[in-house]
Design an enzyme around this catalytic site. Structure first.
Site, PDB file in Angstrom:
ATOM      1  N   ARG A  21      49.567  32.880  41.465  1.00 36.62           N
ATOM      2  CA  ARG A  21      48.354  32.067  41.638  1.00 36.62           C
ATOM      3  C   ARG A  21      48.344  30.993  40.543  1.00 36.62           C
ATOM      4  O   ARG A  21      48.558  31.314  39.369  1.00 36.62           O
ATOM      5  CB  ARG A  21      47.090  32.941  41.571  1.00 36.62           C
ATOM      6  CG  ARG A  21      47.018  33.940  42.740  1.00 36.62           C
ATOM      7  CD  ARG A  21      45.635  34.509  42.919  1.00 36.62           C
ATOM      8  NE  ARG A  21      44.698  33.520  43.411  1.00 36.62           N
ATOM      9  CZ  ARG A  21      43.378  33.714  43.411  1.00 36.62           C
ATOM     10  NH1 ARG A  21      42.865  34.837  42.929  1.00 36.62           N
ATOM     11  NH2 ARG A  21      42.566  32.787  43.863  1.00 36.62           N
ATOM     12  N   ASP A  32      37.932  29.639  35.589  1.00 40.52           N
ATOM     13  CA  ASP A  32      39.345  30.025  35.758  1.00 40.52           C
ATOM     14  C   ASP A  32      40.238  29.285  34.773  1.00 40.52           C
ATOM     15  O   ASP A  32      41.266  29.809  34.334  1.00 40.52           O
ATOM     16  CB  ASP A  32      39.781  29.778  37.198  1.00 40.52           C
ATOM     17  CG  ASP A  32      39.106  30.792  38.116  1.00 40.52           C
ATOM     18  OD1 ASP A  32      37.985  30.519  38.579  1.00 40.52           O
ATOM     19  OD2 ASP A  32      39.668  31.878  38.303  1.00 40.52           O
ATOM     20  N   GLN A  55      33.236  36.306  47.712  1.00 39.50           N
ATOM     21  CA  GLN A  55      33.256  37.143  46.495  1.00 39.50           C
ATOM     22  C   GLN A  55      31.841  37.464  45.999  1.00 39.50           C
ATOM     23  O   GLN A  55      31.613  38.508  45.398  1.00 39.50           O
ATOM     24  CB  GLN A  55      34.029  36.450  45.358  1.00 39.50           C
ATOM     25  CG  GLN A  55      35.530  36.401  45.557  1.00 39.50           C
ATOM     26  CD  GLN A  55      35.973  35.109  46.200  1.00 39.50           C
ATOM     27  OE1 GLN A  55      35.254  34.507  46.986  1.00 39.50           O
ATOM     28  NE2 GLN A  55      37.183  34.671  45.893  1.00 39.50           N
ATOM     29  N   ASN A  95      36.535  26.266  38.405  1.00 38.46           N
ATOM     30  CA  ASN A  95      35.981  27.559  38.824  1.00 38.46           C
ATOM     31  C   ASN A  95      35.932  27.573  40.355  1.00 38.46           C
ATOM     32  O   ASN A  95      36.299  26.596  41.007  1.00 38.46           O
ATOM     33  CB  ASN A  95      34.592  27.777  38.214  1.00 38.46           C
ATOM     34  CG  ASN A  95      34.127  29.209  38.364  1.00 38.46           C
ATOM     35  OD1 ASN A  95      34.868  30.146  38.042  1.00 38.46           O
ATOM     36  ND2 ASN A  95      32.920  29.422  38.861  1.00 38.46           N
ATOM     37  N   LYS A  96      35.503  28.685  40.895  1.00 35.82           N
ATOM     38  CA  LYS A  96      35.498  28.874  42.349  1.00 35.82           C
ATOM     39  C   LYS A  96      34.860  27.695  43.083  1.00 35.82           C
ATOM     40  O   LYS A  96      33.851  27.151  42.642  1.00 35.82           O
ATOM     41  CB  LYS A  96      34.753  30.180  42.659  1.00 35.82           C
ATOM     42  CG  LYS A  96      34.682  30.569  44.110  1.00 35.82           C
ATOM     43  CD  LYS A  96      36.033  30.597  44.804  1.00 35.82           C
ATOM     44  CE  LYS A  96      37.036  31.506  44.125  1.00 35.82           C
ATOM     45  NZ  LYS A  96      38.419  31.313  44.606  1.00 35.82           N
ATOM     46  N   ARG A 128      41.762  40.208  41.762  1.00 35.62           N
ATOM     47  CA  ARG A 128      41.451  38.781  41.616  1.00 35.62           C
ATOM     48  C   ARG A 128      40.439  38.627  40.475  1.00 35.62           C
ATOM     49  O   ARG A 128      39.916  39.586  39.958  1.00 35.62           O
ATOM     50  CB  ARG A 128      40.986  38.126  42.915  1.00 35.62           C
ATOM     51  CG  ARG A 128      40.128  38.889  43.854  1.00 35.62           C
ATOM     52  CD  ARG A 128      38.719  39.218  43.413  1.00 35.62           C
ATOM     53  NE  ARG A 128      37.998  38.103  42.843  1.00 35.62           N
ATOM     54  CZ  ARG A 128      37.018  38.221  41.977  1.00 35.62           C
ATOM     55  NH1 ARG A 128      36.643  39.424  41.538  1.00 35.62           N
ATOM     56  NH2 ARG A 128      36.385  37.180  41.502  1.00 35.62           N
ATOM     57  N   GLY A 129      40.187  37.338  40.122  1.00 32.03           N
ATOM     58  CA  GLY A 129      39.320  37.064  38.977  1.00 32.03           C
ATOM     59  C   GLY A 129      40.202  36.793  37.758  1.00 32.03           C
ATOM     60  O   GLY A 129      41.188  37.511  37.531  1.00 32.03           O
ATOM     61  N   ALA A 130      39.836  35.770  36.993  1.00 32.42           N
ATOM     62  CA  ALA A 130      40.732  35.266  35.938  1.00 32.42           C
ATOM     63  C   ALA A 130      41.234  36.341  34.962  1.00 32.42           C
ATOM     64  O   ALA A 130      42.440  36.467  34.719  1.00 32.42           O
ATOM     65  CB  ALA A 130      40.012  34.162  35.163  1.00 32.42           C
TER      66      ALA A 130
HETATM   67  O1  MRU Z   1      39.864  33.381  43.705  1.00 34.86           O
HETATM   68  P1  MRU Z   1      39.295  34.371  42.722  1.00 34.86           P
HETATM   69  O2  MRU Z   1      38.339  35.325  43.314  1.00 34.86           O
HETATM   70  O3  MRU Z   1      40.353  35.017  41.878  1.00 34.86           O
HETATM   71  O4  MRU Z   1      38.490  33.390  41.793  1.00 34.86           O
HETATM   72  C1  MRU Z   1      38.144  33.714  40.528  1.00 34.86           C
HETATM   73  C2  MRU Z   1      36.721  33.857  40.465  1.00 34.86           C
HETATM   74  O5  MRU Z   1      36.260  34.925  40.756  1.00 34.86           O
HETATM   75  C3  MRU Z   1      35.833  32.790  40.071  1.00 34.86           C
HETATM   76  O6  MRU Z   1      36.246  31.518  40.107  1.00 34.86           O
HETATM   77  C4  MRU Z   1      35.088  33.228  38.857  1.00 34.86           C
HETATM   78  O7  MRU Z   1      33.892  32.580  38.838  1.00 34.86           O
HETATM   79  C5  MRU Z   1      35.841  33.021  37.584  1.00 34.86           C
HETATM   80  S1  MRU Z   1      37.025  34.203  37.298  1.00 34.86           S
HETATM   81  C6  MRU Z   1      36.190  35.239  36.323  1.00 34.86           C
END
Ligand code: MRU
Length: 348
Positions: A91, A231, A190, A241-242, A51-53
């Site tokens: 996603r 994201d 996270q 973002n999250k 996970r993570g962009a």
């Molecule tokens: O749902 P996730 O864990 O894939 O979400 C992404 C993230 O970790 C965050 O939104 C993050 O701050 C940006 S992605 C580097």
């Protein structure tokens, strides 16, 4: 990054197999997950093994390359189009995923080897962009700074270094005596699980903060700046973002605290005119209702933490309006969160 003195990337390709750190097992177990087919890689993105962009962008590029390699092996040409669709359906919010799919899809029209080379290039660039974001971001961090971050935009969220955490690592390595507040980030945690694990691994002084404690910390003047990841960033500077990022941005403005977003240009989406156009993922209510952990003997368990029978909602991201953002840190430097600055960034 170094884990137990061994150098790792979050995701990489060995032969036709995509390898990744299994983030669903962290922080309790460090294990590498192997995806032999593009479908395995799709599943790993969907269930957040990765996970993570940036990390899901790199994984999506590798999955597209796997599809081309599988099509070349089996002679099933239709597989490529199906895979392109399936990877895109994993996603919806992070822009990097769609960027990587399209880049590798185009490259694969030449050959499957070319697709793989392009996927490797995307992963390498992601690493290099994150490193540069760290350098630019370090310049914003003063000695003894107390920094709040949210979710995990560290090396686990990219191929290496991270975005929001990359400046933090550089500030720490350059002896600035910084302190980090890692926002817990319910429901998946996270921040509490991944950011805290990364910071501990890197020896950066930190504490985990309950999501509900941020306003109070800011009111007590315990936070000097906020750095978060992104994201997807719309053409006008609105940032997805999250979930919970918007709360922090509103609070930061109220208390006069600088609020920075860190993201590579691959996260910007010029086709989204504003944040209203960004698709927001809604995940399973079970992520809110249940929590995973380990018991005192180290056995994994999953427990219900909400009132039995009540439903829950689980929007995974929110949109922070550009006007609440002090600046966006990119691999090309710090820019303002507005249409003019973003148009010029994406033109170069
Ligand atoms: O749902 P996730 O864990 O894939 O979400 C992404 C993230 O970790 C965050 O939104 C993050 O701050 C940006 S992605 C580097």
């Amino acid at each position: 990054m170094l884990i137990n003195d061994k150098s790792y990337q979050t995701v990489w390709m060995e032969g036709n197999t995509v390898m990744m750190i299994n983030q669903n097992l962290l922080p309790f177990e460090f294990s590498i997950h192997a995806c032999k087919t593009h479908w395995d890689t799709c599943m790993a993105i969907t269930d957040m093994t990765i996970r993570g962009a940036g990390a899901i962008g790199a994984a999506a590029g590798f999955a597209m390359a796997q599809a081309y390699l599988e099509a070349a092996e089996t002679g099933n040409e239709a597989l490529v189009e199906e895979a392109r669709h399936d990877i895109a359906a994993t996603r919806p919010t992070a822009r990097n995923l769609f960027y990587a799919i399209e880049q590798v899809y185009e490259a694969g029209k030449v050959s499957s080897v070319n697709a793989k080379t392009e996927a490797q290039r995307i992963a390498l660039n992601d690493m290099e962009d994150s490193r540069k974001i760290g350098q630019f971001g370090n310049a914003l961090i003063k000695k003894n700074a107390r920094i709040l971050t949210h979710c995990n935009a560290g090396w686990l969220a990219f191929v290496d270094y991270g975005t929001a955490l990359s400046p933090i690592y550089m500030a720490h390595q350059t002896g600035k005596n910084i302190f980090v507040y890692a926002g817990e980030t319910r429901p998946r945690g996270q921040g509490a699980r991944l950011t805290a694990w990364e910071l501990h691994n890197e020896g950066v002084p930190h504490v985990i903060v309950p999501d509900s404690a941020v306003a109070s910390l800011m009111a007590q003047r315990k936070i000097d700046l906020v750095i978060v990841g992104a994201d997807r960033i719309a053409a006008n500077g609105d940032v997805a973002n999250k979930i919970g990022t918007l709360d922090r941005a509103v609070l930061a403005q109220h208390f006069g605290i600088p609020f920075y977003v860190a993201a590579p240009t691959t996260t910007f989406d010029k086709h989204c005119r504003s944040g209203k156009d960004i698709p927001i993922e809604e995940r399973s209510a079970d992520e809110v209702l249940y929590q995973d952990g380990i018991d005192s003997n180290g056995n994994r368990l999953r427990v219900l933490v909400c009132s039995p029978g009540s439903p829950a909602i689980n929007p995974a991201f929110d949109v922070t309006p550009a006007k609440l953002i002090t600046g966006i840190l990119t691999e090309k430097g710090l820019i303002e969160a507005n249409r003019k600055a973003i148009t010029s960034l994406l033109k170069d």
